[in-house]
Design an enzyme around this catalytic site. Sequence first.
Site, short mmCIF file in Angstrom:
data_model
loop_
_atom_site.label_atom_id
_atom_site.label_comp_id
_atom_site.label_asym_id
_atom_site.label_seq_id
_atom_site.Cartn_x
_atom_site.Cartn_y
_atom_site.Cartn_z
N GLU A 160 0.87 -1.17 0.00
CA GLU A 160 0.00 0.00 0.00
C GLU A 160 0.91 1.22 0.00
O GLU A 160 1.82 1.32 0.84
CB GLU A 160 -0.90 0.02 1.25
CG GLU A 160 -1.87 1.18 1.17
CD GLU A 160 -2.83 1.27 2.35
OE1 GLU A 160 -2.82 0.39 3.22
OE2 GLU A 160 -3.57 2.27 2.38
N LYS A 212 4.05 0.41 10.12
CA LYS A 212 4.16 1.66 9.36
C LYS A 212 3.59 2.83 10.15
O LYS A 212 4.05 3.95 10.01
CB LYS A 212 3.42 1.52 8.02
CG LYS A 212 4.29 0.91 6.94
CD LYS A 212 3.67 1.09 5.57
CE LYS A 212 2.83 -0.10 5.22
NZ LYS A 212 2.25 -0.03 3.87
N ARG A 247 5.13 -13.21 9.51
CA ARG A 247 5.83 -11.98 9.16
C ARG A 247 7.17 -11.93 9.85
O ARG A 247 7.41 -12.63 10.84
CB ARG A 247 4.98 -10.75 9.47
CG ARG A 247 4.53 -10.58 10.89
CD ARG A 247 3.40 -9.57 11.02
NE ARG A 247 3.80 -8.24 10.62
CZ ARG A 247 3.16 -7.52 9.69
NH1 ARG A 247 2.11 -7.98 9.08
NH2 ARG A 247 3.58 -6.32 9.39
#
Length: 563
Positions: free
Chosen positions: A35, A272, A262
């Site tokens: 994104e 983020k 992850r």
Amino acid sequence: MDTSPPPSDFIRDIIAADIASGRYGGRVVTRFPPEPNGYLHIGHAKSICLNFGIAAENAGAVCHLRFDDTNPAAEDMEFVESIKADLRWLGFDWGEHLYFASDYFDRLYEYALRLIELGYAYVCDLSSEEVRANRGTLTEAGNDSPYRERSIAENLDLFARMKAGEFDNGSRTLRAKIDMASPVIVMRDPVLYRIQKMPHYRAGGTWSIYPMYDFAHCLSDSIERVTHSLCTLEFADNRALYDWVLEKLEIPSPPRQIEFARLNLSHTVMSKRILRCLVDEGHVDGWDDPRMPTISGMRRRGYPPSAIRKFCEGVGIARSYNLVQAEQLEAAVREELNRSAPRVMGVLDPLRVVIENYPEGPGEEFEAINNPEDDSAGTRKVPFSRVLYIEKADFMEDPPRKFYRLAPGREVRLRYAYFITCIEVIKDEQGEVVELRCSYDPESYGGNSPDGRKVKATLHWVSAAHAVEAEFRLYGRLLKEADPATAGAAEDMSQLIDPESLRCVAACPVEPGLATAVAGTVYQFERIGYFCVDRDSAPGTPVFNRTVGLRDTWARMQKAGKG
Ligand code: ATP
Ligand code: MG
């Protein structure tokens, strides 16, 4: 790029099995779907290495770069460009396969109309709080929305008017009509579209409604004919919805979602939200601050892309939570730089040395080896003269037993130059050592012993008359705490940052060849560590960022059985 055998893991096994069984006709298409709301970080690098790696390992396979840009709130072209640049720098190429989910807005809208026509979606007037309150719990079913049984005609009309901008933000949503009693909470009539009257950085002001991740992602995958959609474990529950949407829309040969754990790295964060906060509140010098776990930060710090790729490969792909130690990444960086970094000399904490029996004047030049690991790197000339700097820590007036470096009356080697002996110690009024008077042995030219006598230490040095003054930025790890989980809950970011994570040292003498050092080059300063020339450098005033020290704590941990 390198010759090691391709990695193997459960995802690659699944793909090999799908190729063997002829599912997807032997095709393999993966995608990396960032994104554009921040810069890429080392966690993304793991996903990139996996997706692009699989494409590279299988004949005919490709990996798409798709910007997953369905939320207008924080997305921006700056992030699109930085993500592309970072991917290229990491060594990956998407070729012609550059896509934007925002290019699918029209098609996604058509798909939503189709779901409504099939009776699988409805416009709901509940607020987001009401939707949440009626969702139920893991042990209790949720409640059906009072708007669930609207007619298809009414739903089509309301959805068209949502699109036309007739309704306020948050006043209505389009929801999937699945099952409010489903044991998978994601399946309890999830929201597919929301009203968000905000221009989109690419689509402009065309849209008042935007699709949710769970609706947009599976359909973007199918539009691009992706075969294997690899994502992180927190999306495991969403897989049911991924499959449901594709099934209800009768998508042929639907892509399959596979989840993996992850990457979490000690002493830093991958969120983020937190990284953006560090940047926006000015706790760091932008997204590419060398302490940041971002790809651009690591580039500015001097981490070679090959080291990042090797690290990601070494970490591997699994399905369980793990916290990787920062030392493992640092070891990969050190290993790579040991091979590639030219050696130079510089002094971080200078102590003046005067060689009394050496003539005044311009001095002479010694031949220094640029890289003992790489003969093709050649040699360079390093000037030597009567007044030099050595490292303060390389002298002790009253040395303990295992200190072999310079001390009164003791002889050591100056790398590439001569043997010197300390004959006098000069102090200031506070009793601090400010200068050493030494003698040298002209017979030890080039640092070679004239008669087989041994010295136990070899010191680095810089000729005072020839020195260039450099700034050194000594970077450590970003966070005080090893476990990044503690960072998520923090109120005040400045409390999280390790105060030792940056120390600047000005006016450090370095060898003159470094006056015009080129930004991005990484050197090994002998006996100190690896340093990358910062973009803040100017001719005559270089700035060096510490990439990583020489000390190999990782290797020691492994030896001690803790690796
Ligand atoms: P956000 O918190 O904004 O959703 P994100 O880290 O999920 O951030 P995306 O841009 O959605 O960021 O991520 C792109 C891809 O990178 C996704 O497929 C995601 O699964 C993967 N990814 C993100 N973080 C990690 C990580 N720490 N380890 C492995 N893969 C990751
Ligand atoms: Mg995400």
